[in-house]
Design a protein around this motif. Structure first.
Motif, PDB file in Angstrom:
ATOM      1  N   GLU A  33       0.726  -1.870  -0.128  1.00 47.09           N
ATOM      2  CA  GLU A  33      -0.004  -0.036   0.414  1.00 47.09           C
ATOM      3  C   GLU A  33       1.009   1.448  -0.305  1.00 47.09           C
ATOM      4  O   GLU A  33       1.889   1.383   0.663  1.00 47.09           O
ATOM      5  N   LYS A  34       1.244   1.463  -1.091  1.00 45.13           N
ATOM      6  CA  LYS A  34       1.137   3.087  -0.598  1.00 45.13           C
ATOM      7  C   LYS A  34       0.668   4.417   0.008  1.00 45.13           C
ATOM      8  O   LYS A  34      -1.057   5.001  -0.321  1.00 45.13           O
ATOM      9  N   TRP A  35       0.998   5.463   0.646  1.00 46.96           N
ATOM     10  CA  TRP A  35       0.290   6.772   1.859  1.00 46.96           C
ATOM     11  C   TRP A  35       0.787   7.527   1.591  1.00 46.96           C
ATOM     12  O   TRP A  35       2.352   7.866   1.432  1.00 46.96           O
ATOM     13  N   ILE A  46       3.489   0.280   3.391  1.00 45.70           N
ATOM     14  CA  ILE A  46       3.470  -1.225   3.533  1.00 45.70           C
ATOM     15  C   ILE A  46       2.864  -2.091   3.406  1.00 45.70           C
ATOM     16  O   ILE A  46       2.131  -2.086   2.386  1.00 45.70           O
ATOM     17  N   GLN A  47       3.416  -3.232   3.363  1.00 39.60           N
ATOM     18  CA  GLN A  47       2.841  -4.152   2.964  1.00 39.60           C
ATOM     19  C   GLN A  47       1.294  -4.499   3.514  1.00 39.60           C
ATOM     20  O   GLN A  47       1.186  -4.880   4.966  1.00 39.60           O
ATOM     21  N   VAL A  53       2.360  -5.354  11.866  1.00 37.54           N
ATOM     22  CA  VAL A  53       2.910  -5.142  11.224  1.00 37.54           C
ATOM     23  C   VAL A  53       4.257  -5.197  11.152  1.00 37.54           C
ATOM     24  O   VAL A  53       4.419  -4.922  13.267  1.00 37.54           O
ATOM     25  N   PRO A  54       5.578  -5.975  11.498  1.00 38.52           N
ATOM     26  CA  PRO A  54       6.526  -5.856  12.148  1.00 38.52           C
ATOM     27  C   PRO A  54       7.191  -4.946  13.215  1.00 38.52           C
ATOM     28  O   PRO A  54       6.911  -3.856  12.158  1.00 38.52           O
ATOM     29  N   GLU A  55       7.538  -4.875  14.308  1.00 41.37           N
ATOM     30  CA  GLU A  55       7.890  -3.512  14.853  1.00 41.37           C
ATOM     31  C   GLU A  55       8.549  -3.002  13.949  1.00 41.37           C
ATOM     32  O   GLU A  55       8.801  -1.694  14.407  1.00 41.37           O
ATOM     33  N   ARG A  56      10.009  -3.718  13.830  1.00 39.94           N
ATOM     34  CA  ARG A  56      11.058  -2.645  13.007  1.00 39.94           C
ATOM     35  C   ARG A  56      10.397  -1.278  11.883  1.00 39.94           C
ATOM     36  O   ARG A  56      10.686  -0.914  11.616  1.00 39.94           O
ATOM     37  N   ILE A  57       9.306  -2.187  11.712  1.00 37.74           N
ATOM     38  CA  ILE A  57       8.777  -1.880   9.772  1.00 37.74           C
ATOM     39  C   ILE A  57       7.668  -0.815  10.744  1.00 37.74           C
ATOM     40  O   ILE A  57       8.134   1.068  10.424  1.00 37.74           O
ATOM     41  N   ALA A  58       7.260  -0.647  11.383  1.00 39.62           N
ATOM     42  CA  ALA A  58       6.316   0.270  12.209  1.00 39.62           C
ATOM     43  C   ALA A  58       7.215   1.501  12.653  1.00 39.62           C
ATOM     44  O   ALA A  58       6.593   2.712  12.606  1.00 39.62           O
TER      45      ALA A  58
END
Length: 94
Positions: A33-35, A46-47, A53-58
């Motif tokens: 997704e593109k925001w 975001i995937q 959602v993985p913590e490192r991505i968040a």
């Protein structure tokens, strides 16, 4: 400093956070997704097929928005809001 973690944030909860943070959903392409937000130099990606959602991505995306972990929790709890002030976004008490 907050003791609350960023782990196990559901995809729907993170999408709601992005909306509360002033981001606008653009599209989904290939499971991503593109925001975007007017003050960002690059979009937030975001995937959409990984939940939670993985913590490192968040952590990385919250930092990209110029916020902290404490800001994330205050926004999600409704204590703070993100408002646009001219060309930048600022936190204000709800």
């Amino acid at each position: 400093m907050s003791t609350r973690k960023l782990s196990n944030i559901s995809l729907a909860e993170f999408q709601a956070f992005l909306e509360l943070a002033g981001c606008k959903y653009i599209h989904t392409k290939g499971g991503h997704e593109k925001w975007t937000r007017s003050d960002l130099f690059r979009p937030v990606i975001i995937q959409s097929h990984i939940d939670p959602v993985p913590e490192r991505i968040a952590r990385k995306l919250i930092k990209l928005l110029g916020l902290t972990r404490d800001d994330f929790h205050e926004i999600m709890d409704g204590k703070m809001k993100v408002k646009k002030d001219k060309e930048r976004y600022v936190l204000v008490k709800a």
